[in-house]
Design a protein around this motif. Structure first.
Motif, PDB file in Angstrom:
ATOM      1  N   ILE A  88       5.662   5.373  -1.189  1.00  0.00           N
ATOM      2  CA  ILE A  88       4.528   5.188  -0.283  1.00  0.00           C
ATOM      3  C   ILE A  88       4.703   3.914   0.544  1.00  0.00           C
ATOM      4  O   ILE A  88       4.427   3.887   1.747  1.00  0.00           O
ATOM      5  N   VAL A  89       5.174   2.854  -0.096  1.00  0.00           N
ATOM      6  CA  VAL A  89       5.431   1.595   0.616  1.00  0.00           C
ATOM      7  C   VAL A  89       6.464   1.816   1.711  1.00  0.00           C
ATOM      8  O   VAL A  89       6.322   1.313   2.838  1.00  0.00           O
ATOM      9  N   GLN A  90       7.515   2.580   1.423  1.00  0.00           N
ATOM     10  CA  GLN A  90       8.546   2.858   2.426  1.00  0.00           C
ATOM     11  C   GLN A  90       7.968   3.607   3.632  1.00  0.00           C
ATOM     12  O   GLN A  90       8.355   3.348   4.771  1.00  0.00           O
ATOM     13  N   ILE A  91       7.025   4.516   3.357  1.00  0.00           N
ATOM     14  CA  ILE A  91       6.393   5.242   4.465  1.00  0.00           C
ATOM     15  C   ILE A  91       5.582   4.276   5.320  1.00  0.00           C
ATOM     16  O   ILE A  91       5.670   4.291   6.559  1.00  0.00           O
ATOM     17  N   LEU A  92       4.787   3.423   4.673  1.00  0.00           N
ATOM     18  CA  LEU A  92       3.977   2.455   5.412  1.00  0.00           C
ATOM     19  C   LEU A  92       4.849   1.514   6.236  1.00  0.00           C
ATOM     20  O   LEU A  92       4.528   1.179   7.379  1.00  0.00           O
ATOM     21  N   GLU A  93       5.963   1.088   5.662  1.00  0.00           N
ATOM     22  CA  GLU A  93       6.855   0.184   6.382  1.00  0.00           C
ATOM     23  C   GLU A  93       7.549   0.891   7.542  1.00  0.00           C
ATOM     24  O   GLU A  93       7.811   0.280   8.580  1.00  0.00           O
ATOM     25  N   SER A  94       7.830   2.174   7.401  1.00  0.00           N
ATOM     26  CA  SER A  94       8.569   2.895   8.435  1.00  0.00           C
ATOM     27  C   SER A  94       7.754   3.097   9.706  1.00  0.00           C
ATOM     28  O   SER A  94       8.316   3.273  10.788  1.00  0.00           O
ATOM     29  N   VAL A  95       6.426   3.055   9.587  1.00  0.00           N
ATOM     30  CA  VAL A  95       5.591   3.237  10.778  1.00  0.00           C
ATOM     31  C   VAL A  95       5.068   1.906  11.321  1.00  0.00           C
ATOM     32  O   VAL A  95       4.304   1.870  12.282  1.00  0.00           O
ATOM     33  N   GLN A  96       5.502   0.796  10.707  1.00  0.00           N
ATOM     34  CA  GLN A  96       5.263  -0.555  11.232  1.00  0.00           C
ATOM     35  C   GLN A  96       3.784  -0.823  11.531  1.00  0.00           C
ATOM     36  O   GLN A  96       3.404  -1.125  12.666  1.00  0.00           O
ATOM     37  N   TYR A 115       3.250  -6.580  -1.088  1.00  0.00           N
ATOM     38  CA  TYR A 115       2.435  -5.469  -1.544  1.00  0.00           C
ATOM     39  C   TYR A 115       1.951  -5.701  -2.978  1.00  0.00           C
ATOM     40  O   TYR A 115       2.725  -6.096  -3.853  1.00  0.00           O
ATOM     41  N   HIS A 116       0.685  -5.435  -3.190  1.00  0.00           N
ATOM     42  CA  HIS A 116       0.124  -5.378  -4.536  1.00  0.00           C
ATOM     43  C   HIS A 116      -0.001  -3.935  -4.991  1.00  0.00           C
ATOM     44  O   HIS A 116       0.230  -3.608  -6.150  1.00  0.00           O
ATOM     45  N   TYR A 117      -0.355  -3.045  -4.064  1.00  0.00           N
ATOM     46  CA  TYR A 117      -0.591  -1.654  -4.422  1.00  0.00           C
ATOM     47  C   TYR A 117      -0.505  -0.790  -3.170  1.00  0.00           C
ATOM     48  O   TYR A 117      -0.746  -1.265  -2.056  1.00  0.00           O
ATOM     49  N   ALA A 118      -0.145   0.482  -3.351  1.00  0.00           N
ATOM     50  CA  ALA A 118      -0.129   1.442  -2.246  1.00  0.00           C
ATOM     51  C   ALA A 118      -0.492   2.804  -2.800  1.00  0.00           C
ATOM     52  O   ALA A 118      -0.150   3.138  -3.935  1.00  0.00           O
ATOM     53  N   GLU A 119      -1.194   3.591  -1.998  1.00  0.00           N
ATOM     54  CA  GLU A 119      -1.710   4.867  -2.496  1.00  0.00           C
ATOM     55  C   GLU A 119      -1.922   5.838  -1.343  1.00  0.00           C
ATOM     56  O   GLU A 119      -2.140   5.435  -0.198  1.00  0.00           O
ATOM     57  N   ILE A 120      -1.874   7.132  -1.657  1.00  0.00           N
ATOM     58  CA  ILE A 120      -2.275   8.168  -0.705  1.00  0.00           C
ATOM     59  C   ILE A 120      -3.682   8.597  -1.091  1.00  0.00           C
ATOM     60  O   ILE A 120      -3.886   9.178  -2.156  1.00  0.00           O
ATOM     61  N   SER A 121      -4.642   8.284  -0.249  1.00  0.00           N
ATOM     62  CA  SER A 121      -6.026   8.665  -0.512  1.00  0.00           C
ATOM     63  C   SER A 121      -6.266  10.035   0.097  1.00  0.00           C
ATOM     64  O   SER A 121      -6.709  10.165   1.233  1.00  0.00           O
ATOM     65  N   SER A 122      -5.946  11.084  -0.694  1.00  0.00           N
ATOM     66  CA  SER A 122      -6.012  12.444  -0.180  1.00  0.00           C
ATOM     67  C   SER A 122      -7.238  13.209  -0.651  1.00  0.00           C
ATOM     68  O   SER A 122      -7.520  14.293  -0.152  1.00  0.00           O
ATOM     69  N   GLN A 123      -7.958  12.651  -1.616  1.00  0.00           N
ATOM     70  CA  GLN A 123      -9.150  13.321  -2.138  1.00  0.00           C
ATOM     71  C   GLN A 123     -10.426  12.536  -1.838  1.00  0.00           C
ATOM     72  O   GLN A 123     -11.478  13.112  -1.611  1.00  0.00           O
ATOM     73  N   VAL A 124     -10.319  11.210  -1.849  1.00  0.00           N
ATOM     74  CA  VAL A 124     -11.468  10.331  -1.631  1.00  0.00           C
ATOM     75  C   VAL A 124     -11.326   9.667  -0.266  1.00  0.00           C
ATOM     76  O   VAL A 124     -10.237   9.207   0.091  1.00  0.00           O
ATOM     77  N   TYR A 155      -5.035  -8.641   1.984  1.00  0.00           N
ATOM     78  CA  TYR A 155      -4.916  -7.866   3.214  1.00  0.00           C
ATOM     79  C   TYR A 155      -4.881  -6.368   2.894  1.00  0.00           C
ATOM     80  O   TYR A 155      -4.658  -5.968   1.749  1.00  0.00           O
ATOM     81  N   TYR A 156      -5.065  -5.568   3.924  1.00  0.00           N
ATOM     82  CA  TYR A 156      -4.918  -4.127   3.766  1.00  0.00           C
ATOM     83  C   TYR A 156      -4.341  -3.547   5.051  1.00  0.00           C
ATOM     84  O   TYR A 156      -4.451  -4.123   6.129  1.00  0.00           O
ATOM     85  N   LYS A 157      -3.689  -2.401   4.909  1.00  0.00           N
ATOM     86  CA  LYS A 157      -3.194  -1.639   6.057  1.00  0.00           C
ATOM     87  C   LYS A 157      -3.332  -0.167   5.708  1.00  0.00           C
ATOM     88  O   LYS A 157      -3.352   0.208   4.532  1.00  0.00           O
ATOM     89  N   PHE A 158      -3.447   0.678   6.726  1.00  0.00           N
ATOM     90  CA  PHE A 158      -3.602   2.095   6.453  1.00  0.00           C
ATOM     91  C   PHE A 158      -3.073   2.937   7.609  1.00  0.00           C
ATOM     92  O   PHE A 158      -3.011   2.494   8.756  1.00  0.00           O
ATOM     93  N   LEU A 159      -2.688   4.162   7.256  1.00  0.00           N
ATOM     94  CA  LEU A 159      -2.259   5.153   8.235  1.00  0.00           C
ATOM     95  C   LEU A 159      -3.083   6.410   7.997  1.00  0.00           C
ATOM     96  O   LEU A 159      -3.008   7.018   6.936  1.00  0.00           O
ATOM     97  N   GLU A 160      -3.878   6.782   8.985  1.00  0.00           N
ATOM     98  CA  GLU A 160      -4.712   7.971   8.841  1.00  0.00           C
ATOM     99  C   GLU A 160      -3.831   9.219   8.788  1.00  0.00           C
ATOM    100  O   GLU A 160      -2.846   9.333   9.530  1.00  0.00           O
ATOM    101  N   ILE A 161      -4.175  10.144   7.907  1.00  0.00           N
ATOM    102  CA  ILE A 161      -3.415  11.385   7.788  1.00  0.00           C
ATOM    103  C   ILE A 161      -4.366  12.574   7.760  1.00  0.00           C
ATOM    104  O   ILE A 161      -5.553  12.431   7.462  1.00  0.00           O
TER     105      ILE A 161
END
Length: 329
Positions: free
Chosen positions: A54-62, A100-109, A142-148
Motif C-alpha cells: 500500500i505504501v508503494q502505491i501511495l508513493e507511486s502517485v506522489q 510512514y506509521h501506517y497505511a490502509e485501503i479504506s474500502s468498507q468504511v 500527517y496524513y495523505k490519501f488517494l480517493e478510489i
C-alpha cells in the motif's frame, strides 16, 4: 496537536497488546506455544507485506502529506463519504523527513470516519499516536490519501487478498495439443479476473556449492553424498513467481463465461493470427514432445455490475504490481 489528559493514554500499552503473563505461558505446552508464535509471526509478516504494498502505491502517485491540525479536517465534505487508500506519517524534532506509521485501503468504511479513529485517543489506533506526540517521540502527525472507486478497491483486493488458482491441462491430443481444464466454482456473476503465468528464475550457484577437485590420492575416499548434492545444486531455483499478464472485466458476460471463452474456445478455433491474451493462451497449448506448457493461473472477485465501469482498473492494478500488464492495451 490537541492536548489529552494523562489518563487517556498513560496505560495504553497493557490495553492494546494483551500479551500473556509468565504464568499463562508456563501453562501452555511447548509445542502449542511454538505453533502459536509461528502463526502470529506469519500473520504479522503478511500484514507487513500488505502495508508495504500500500505504501508503494501511495508513493507511486506522489501525493503530498497534509499536517493534522484539528478534527474539522476529517469532517469536511470531500472526506466524509469517500473510499480511499490512506497513510499516516510523522516526523520528529530531530528529523524533519516524514516517515510512514501506517497505511490502509479504506474500502468498507468512509475515509473521514477511518481517519477520525486514528486521531481519537479513546480508540486503540489513536491512543498510540497521541501518546507518542505527548511523550515527544514524534513532533507532528500527517496524513495523505488517494480517493478510489469501489471497483478499484475490489481490484486491489483481488491483488492482495485473493490467491492464485492453477489451471490444469490435459495430456497432449492430436500429437502436440493440450487443452486447459478449468476448475469448477467460477461464479456466474459479474466481476474482475486476472490471468498470470509462472516464471521460474535461475541463479548461479552459491560459492560454497562449487565443486572441489577430488584427488583420490589425497582424500582416499570420495564422499558420494557430498558429490551428489553438489551435482544436483549446480543451479539453484528461485521460488515460484506468478506474473500478471491480463486483467479482465466481466461486465457484459459473467466471470464464468469470460474465462470459458479464454481457455476453452481458443483450443478449438486456434489461429496463428490471434494476438493478445487469447493468442498467448492458444500458443501455450502447442507443445513439443516431452515438454509441458507454461503454467497458467487465474484469480477472480465478484463485483456488482453497476460499479465496474467506474475508475481506471488496469492502471490501478499496474501501480499495485509495479509493472505493465502485457496483454491489456
Amino acid at each position: 496537536m490537541e492536548e489529552y489528559p494523562q489518563e487517556d493514554w498513560g496505560n495504553h500499552s497493557q490495553d492494546l497488546h494483551g500479551y500473556p503473563t509468565d504464568q499463562e505461558l508456563d501453562e501452555i505446552p511447548v509445542t502449542k506455544r511454538t505453533l502459536k508464535i509461528k502463526q502470529e509471526s506469519s500473520e504479522e509478516a503478511q500484514k507487513r507485506d500488505i502495508m508495504q504494498n500500500i505504501v508503494q502505491i501511495l508513493e507511486s502517485v506522489q501525493l503530498k502529506w497534509e499536517l493534522f491540525q484539528s478534527w474539522t479536517d476529517f469532517s469536511r465534505l470531500h472526506l466524509s463519504n469517500k473510499l480511499a487508500i490512506f497513510g499516516i506519517g510523522y516526523n520528529t524534532r530531530w528529523k524533519e523527513d516524514i516517515r510512514y506509521h501506517y497505511a490502509e485501503i479504506s474500502s468498507q468504511v468512509p475515509l473521514g470516519k477511518r481517519l477520525r479513529e486514528y486521531f481519537n485517543s479513546e480508540k486503540p489506533e489513536g491512543r498510540i499516536i497521541m501518546t507518542r506526540v505527548q511523550k515527544m517521540n514524534w513532533k507532528n502527525v500527517y496524513y495523505k490519501f488517494l480517493e478510489i472507486t469501489i471497483s478499484e478497491a475490489r481490484c486491489l483486493e483481488l491483488h492482495m487478498e485473493i490467491d492464485w488458482i492453477p489451471i490444469a491441462h490435459s495430456k497432449p491430443t492430436g500429437g502436440n495439443v493440450v487443452q486447459y481444464l478449468l476448475p469448477g466454482g467460477i461464479p456466474k456473476s459479474p466481476g474482475l479476473y486476472a490471468i498470470g503465468y509462472e516464471e521460474c528464475m535461475e541463479r548461479p550457484p552459491s560459492p560454497h556449492l562449487e565443486r572441489r577437485s577430488l584427488d583420490p590420492g589425497k582424500e582416499g575416499r570420495v564422499d558420494l553424498e557430498t558429490l551428489s548434492a553438489q551435482a544436483s545444486l549446480q543451479v539453484e531455483i528461485e521460488p515460484t513467481r506468478i506474473i500478471y499478464c491480463y486483467l479482465g472485466i466481466a461486465e457484459v458476460r459473467t466471470l464464468q463465461q469470460c474465462l470459458f471463452l479464454h481457455f476453452q474456445a481458443n483450443t478449438k478455433t486456434f489461429s496463428k493470427d490471434w494476438v493478445g491474451i487469447n493468442g498467448f493462451l492458444s500458443q501455450n497449448c502447442l507443445v513439443d514432445p516431452g515438454v509441458s506448457p507454461k503454467s497458467i493461473y487465474i484469480k477472480f472477485v465478484e463485483v456488482e455490475r453497476d460499479f465496474l465501469s467506474a475508475g481506471s482498473l488496469v492502471e490501478c492494478l499496474e501501480k499495485a504490481i509495479g509493472y505493465p500488464l502485457k496483454f491489456n492495451n
